[in-house]
Design an enzyme around this catalytic site. Sequence first.
Site, PDB file in Angstrom:
ATOM      1  N   ASP B 347       3.082  -2.617  -0.749  1.00  0.00           N
ATOM      2  CA  ASP B 347       1.642  -2.523  -0.504  1.00  0.00           C
ATOM      3  C   ASP B 347       0.913  -3.860  -0.670  1.00  0.00           C
ATOM      4  OD1 ASP B 347       1.585   0.156   0.211  1.00  0.00           O
ATOM      5  OD2 ASP B 347       1.163   0.863  -1.811  1.00  0.00           O
ATOM      6  N   GLY B 349       2.288  -7.037  -0.400  1.00  0.00           N
ATOM      7  CA  GLY B 349       2.737  -8.027   0.575  1.00  0.00           C
ATOM      8  C   GLY B 349       2.457  -7.633   2.013  1.00  0.00           C
ATOM      9  N   GLY B 352      -1.930  -5.865   1.291  1.00  0.00           N
ATOM     10  CA  GLY B 352      -2.899  -6.607   0.476  1.00  0.00           C
ATOM     11  C   GLY B 352      -3.688  -5.681  -0.433  1.00  0.00           C
ATOM     12  N   GLY B 354      -5.987  -6.466  -2.686  1.00  0.00           N
ATOM     13  CA  GLY B 354      -7.410  -6.826  -2.712  1.00  0.00           C
ATOM     14  C   GLY B 354      -8.108  -6.433  -1.422  1.00  0.00           C
ATOM     15  N   TYR B 435      -2.636   6.697  -0.649  1.00  0.00           N
ATOM     16  CA  TYR B 435      -2.639   6.708  -2.111  1.00  0.00           C
ATOM     17  C   TYR B 435      -3.774   5.874  -2.684  1.00  0.00           C
ATOM     18  CZ  TYR B 435       1.275   9.301  -3.984  1.00  0.00           C
ATOM     19  OH  TYR B 435       2.088  10.304  -4.414  1.00  0.00           O
ATOM     20  N   HIS B 492       7.217   5.043  -6.926  1.00  0.00           N
ATOM     21  CA  HIS B 492       6.176   4.009  -7.018  1.00  0.00           C
ATOM     22  C   HIS B 492       6.660   2.964  -8.020  1.00  0.00           C
ATOM     23  CE1 HIS B 492       2.995   6.564  -5.131  1.00  0.00           C
ATOM     24  NE2 HIS B 492       3.665   7.543  -5.699  1.00  0.00           N
ATOM     25  N   ASP B 640       8.547 -22.501 -20.483  1.00  0.00           N
ATOM     26  CA  ASP B 640       7.340 -21.815 -19.999  1.00  0.00           C
ATOM     27  C   ASP B 640       7.819 -20.642 -19.160  1.00  0.00           C
ATOM     28  OD1 ASP B 640       4.906 -21.014 -19.079  1.00  0.00           O
ATOM     29  OD2 ASP B 640       4.493 -22.838 -17.920  1.00  0.00           O
TER      30      ASP B 640
END
Lengths: 704, 704
Positions: B347, B349, B352, B354, B435, B492, B640
């Site tokens: 979803d 990739g 999107g 956003g 969804y 999911h 890191d």
Amino acid sequence: MIVSFIQASARAEPAARTPLHAMLTTLLLAAVSILAAAASTHQPHPFDPLSPAELTAVRDAVLASPLVPAGPLTFHYVGLDEPDKPDVLSYAYGNPTSSSRSALPRRAFVVARAGGQSHELRVDVTDAAAPAVLAHAVHRGAGFPTLTLDEQFAAVALPPAHPPFVESVRRRGVDMADVLCAVFPVGWFGDLPAKERRVVKLLCFVAGATANFYARPLEGVTLVVDLDRMAIVEYKDRVVLPVPKAEGTDYRAGKAGPPYAGRAPAPGTVVQPDGRGFDIDGHFVRWATWEFHVGFDVRAGTVISLASIHDAEAGARRRVLYRGFVSEVFVPYMDPAEEWYYRTFLDAGEYGLGLWAFPLQPGADCPANAAYLDGYYAGQDGKPVENKNMICVFERYAGDVAWRHTEAGFPDRLITEVRPDVSLVVRMVVSCGNYDYVLDWEFKTSGSIKFTVSLTGLLEVKGTAYTHADQITEDAHGTLVAENTLAVYHDHYVTYHLDLDVDGTNNSFVKNTVATKRNVAGTPRRSYWTVRRDVAETEADAQVDVNTAPADLLVVNPNKRTRMGNEVGYRVIPGGATAASVLDDDDYPQRRASYCKKQVRVTPYRKAEKWAPGLYADQSTGDDGLAAWSERNRAVRNEDIVLWYTVGIHHIPYQDDFPVMPTVSGGFELRPANFFERNPLLTTRPPGLDQPPLVNCSCTGDSR
Amino acid sequence: MIVSFIQASARAEPAARTPLHAMLTTLLLAAVSILAAAASTHQPHPFDPLSPAELTAVRDAVLASPLVPAGPLTFHYVGLDEPDKPDVLSYAYGNPTSSSRSALPRRAFVVARAGGQSHELRVDVTDAAAPAVLAHAVHRGAGFPTLTLDEQFAAVALPPAHPPFVESVRRRGVDMADVLCAVFPVGWFGDLPAKERRVVKLLCFVAGATANFYARPLEGVTLVVDLDRMAIVEYKDRVVLPVPKAEGTDYRAGKAGPPYAGRAPAPGTVVQPDGRGFDIDGHFVRWATWEFHVGFDVRAGTVISLASIHDAEAGARRRVLYRGFVSEVFVPYMDPAEEWYYRTFLDAGEYGLGLWAFPLQPGADCPANAAYLDGYYAGQDGKPVENKNMICVFERYAGDVAWRHTEAGFPDRLITEVRPDVSLVVRMVVSCGNYDYVLDWEFKTSGSIKFTVSLTGLLEVKGTAYTHADQITEDAHGTLVAENTLAVYHDHYVTYHLDLDVDGTNNSFVKNTVATKRNVAGTPRRSYWTVRRDVAETEADAQVDVNTAPADLLVVNPNKRTRMGNEVGYRVIPGGATAASVLDDDDYPQRRASYCKKQVRVTPYRKAEKWAPGLYADQSTGDDGLAAWSERNRAVRNEDIVLWYTVGIHHIPYQDDFPVMPTVSGGFELRPANFFERNPLLTTRPPGLDQPPLVNCSCTGDSR
């Protein structure tokens, strides 16, 4: 465990000596009479806890009975001896005009100690003015009943008069006025089953400048008390270790800060302009589509019964749960040392969850919009004791979403439908010594019931010479959380007894396992998963480690199907905290709580099978508990079955948990699974919708 | 997937044709100018999302660049090209008076399609009046960028002009005016990596009397569209099945009831008499001891950066998280049929997160006390699009307890100390087709961050001839939730990218495994558990299935220790929803999302390694994603590092989930583990405590 300041002046008779005890037993006879009078105007529901008048009648009958020895008698458990299930079902769901709705007998089950024996009595108090002992037996097996508060007070008053203990305290440079002791059950470690020697250990602590005496153990000192003789029978001062400092251990307001960090979150309160959305009628709660009975038991705490849900599409009230409660809380520590190996607590059976449920603080333990229920239990002397604000009930507005959808697919409009979630919480807090358990039942408009266990309170710590982790060269069995202070590794297992009656009495347990299919023909896919459905035939089939094969676990009613032909059911969704015991099967604490190796178990309903470690948990041997019962491997398919679910946490402490622990939560959800024809929220009124009078509905429910 | 009514009149140019699109792109140039002017008075934080003015500047620079072919160019991703980590750390935590606090360059990363190729550009917009393309490359590998809204609108407009489709619709007796189609990525199934043929499938549905067209598939019909040619290139009408009825599928208010069941819960609102307890300064949120930056990315949705916590005892602000966001949401369906096998959505990739976050509904999606943030992204034409009310921030008063203890151990008093819990929630809702995902970040005064994924919305269903479960004799790959309606099994997997910087940049991943010791001498116990501590040296060591050996998983800073000598850290606590993929390792969807076999993974930080399935998710082959990167098995000890956590749910649908699904939730908690010297709540102001001015504190944090 109960503790008490040992003071030079504290030499009076135990029950009168301690203000705490006095506080807990302040219910005067006059008050009892008033309450009893009030209660008598209201016919009790068969699941109502024993009223003060009924408790008094039980006491009268037992003390007058020729079946128990004359002389000292102590009450260790007095609880409702609930009527037989068919009678209750007929009462609850039968024809409201028929004779089945007439009052059922009111009976109590009593465990009392007298003459060095545990006596079991069944007492009829239907007519509280003429109570009658119906049955009497003497327990011949292993184990002892729940400890009373009074005998714990008496036990912790012994050490200051014990010269070796005075010497131990002196040797550690501690002021006896700062010392408190607490009662620790001894467990069972392979001796001949203890049938007569009812002993506990005492461990002692130093309060002084802090309220958090648990943080300051008098490590190395152990006393053993024979409770029936109320005398110290063993004493050991094995090792002298520094008493951890008081500084930094107090958690009381004004004792811990400033300096404060950051700014405070804003104060906030839930406001309900139209008032609460639920009714409490006696012990019955009605909210949204739910109704259920909230009871109380001195061992289990909150007991929820006869939970049912109104299904608008079916035009009927449908049964979900007959009776549910916390059956046991097993807390084994993981240090083999002399002062620690036996710390394998069974908090319900040894201490009593209801006995250790203290008044909830309005606006803090429960939000401002909560209602409260009081509880009553029998003290050691059999007299009723009031437990104020023991359970709260409130509508929860957590900012969650019950369901939503935004539909961007229409070119001419964006459809967004959202229903904010409101749920109903029934909460009790158990402060069983150092730990605090916030135990929530959360009823949802979706038909779900969520069970949440939140752990907070104080860590049980061990005195040590270590002041820095670099000094530790061998297994310390815990985390160094402060100088001279090791927080010992341990587990928590909270076991629920849930007699589900999904849309009727007879149910089956189904395991819908996710099974991978490989090398499938006729598709570019090389695999997919499908569902393998296994119905448990016997108890052995229904013991599940939820961390192994992924599966939906369901309790279904094989006699009821949806319009689509699916068996109606509820499923269990673990919500974190899925630890299972990793102790050796042959280890003694594990034998006493061997049910903790699987989170899920199913048994056929038997009225007597309530307590996972058995009725007599103190010094139990595991010969009469959940695992032992299931060894018979009884049939569970299309039977009246009970689901047992254990919430488990392996607790490796960290410094952030000290001196008081931020809440950590886990639990599970019972969620409708083909119980409804479709999402019941669509036919549940959203909050704020005009409130027409309650729709009267026919009530269904078979009463097999 | 985007869908659109196909109407006889719908023949205009796609972008202008659809009111939805118009709604999404109503940000007029004038408005942009005003916003840009406002923004220019405020120096952006290095993590601020690109402003409308910056997005416009990016567009100008790309369209003017000689590096891309003249002719049609479409913008598929425009996001912040964040400055290098040392520069950001220096900006955020360096000496506030030094030059390090001067503005960092503002740059964008762009993926655009032109000339049948995917172009990557880095564009400097520090001076929005003079933007400059700094770098350009053409993607030569497998996979394509995120689908734009416009091309999905264009694709779904094609079928009504395709005579075979007209015939298919006619044959099913459906009115074309009721038909909508949606775009479904084709996945990858072992063909030569698709580098040029950028295709999607269209599947179609019938709305008619319901808003819930997903419940009414035109099963059996598949169209394939070449997006670059914007033409139907394949057509298949494989099987005719009944279109499920509209009745009972609508979820809109007024469409679903009465009859209603029970009564409505009471309306309730959180009231904050002193107002909100947090500030939003630009994109920075400060609340209690927390401060963090809330950003936005058109692919990831909410991005939280530079989360740090003020530690009163240390007298310092301490770093926790550098940057975190949802990297991918993988949703594979489990039906091998022609119309279903490829439904293995990524979803983030492919669509999107956003881009599919629609305006939150005040008082419903978020409580009345919430504040809202807007977002901006670049449309297909590169112009800025406003996304109103895309993120909400609110203080949550859920009736929970932050910590408590009742101390019954003192004879003269009952001590009860309770701190009600208040937390801060940052919420976005993504409605990616059928969804809806409610994605919460919850910051707690204990130092914890809880991540909750709540699933709701509409099930993806398959048309079938079945009208009753008894007719099903072979694997139906789903549950019959209504007549002619199968809700197909699926998973999911929501994968979080969490660049934790626990008290500094270099961290290690530690697995504290609970290990049973048996046959121990010198104790009556026969077993106990202790902790085996393993520090991951390389990526392979840090891949964990949380359902196997019980363990605490920690990210620690090996360079920082508490006063007691414990390494400071945070631990990961799974909170339900711990499913891992059970697809075959060689299955194509699994290869594209092979990271979903373990819930926990750790990688060394690389600025480019953001997207779990790789930058180009559409038609990806798994050759350039999280699992592929980790095959190098890089060192992760005292480096890191980035923690990747996948929340997983195997979803076996039930009728209760239809036609819209009650929310089901899962997630995890990042909880301090020896991060603080002791429980930080003791030095956190409780709500309602007088609010002195914010304590100024020195800010620490190494910037390695």
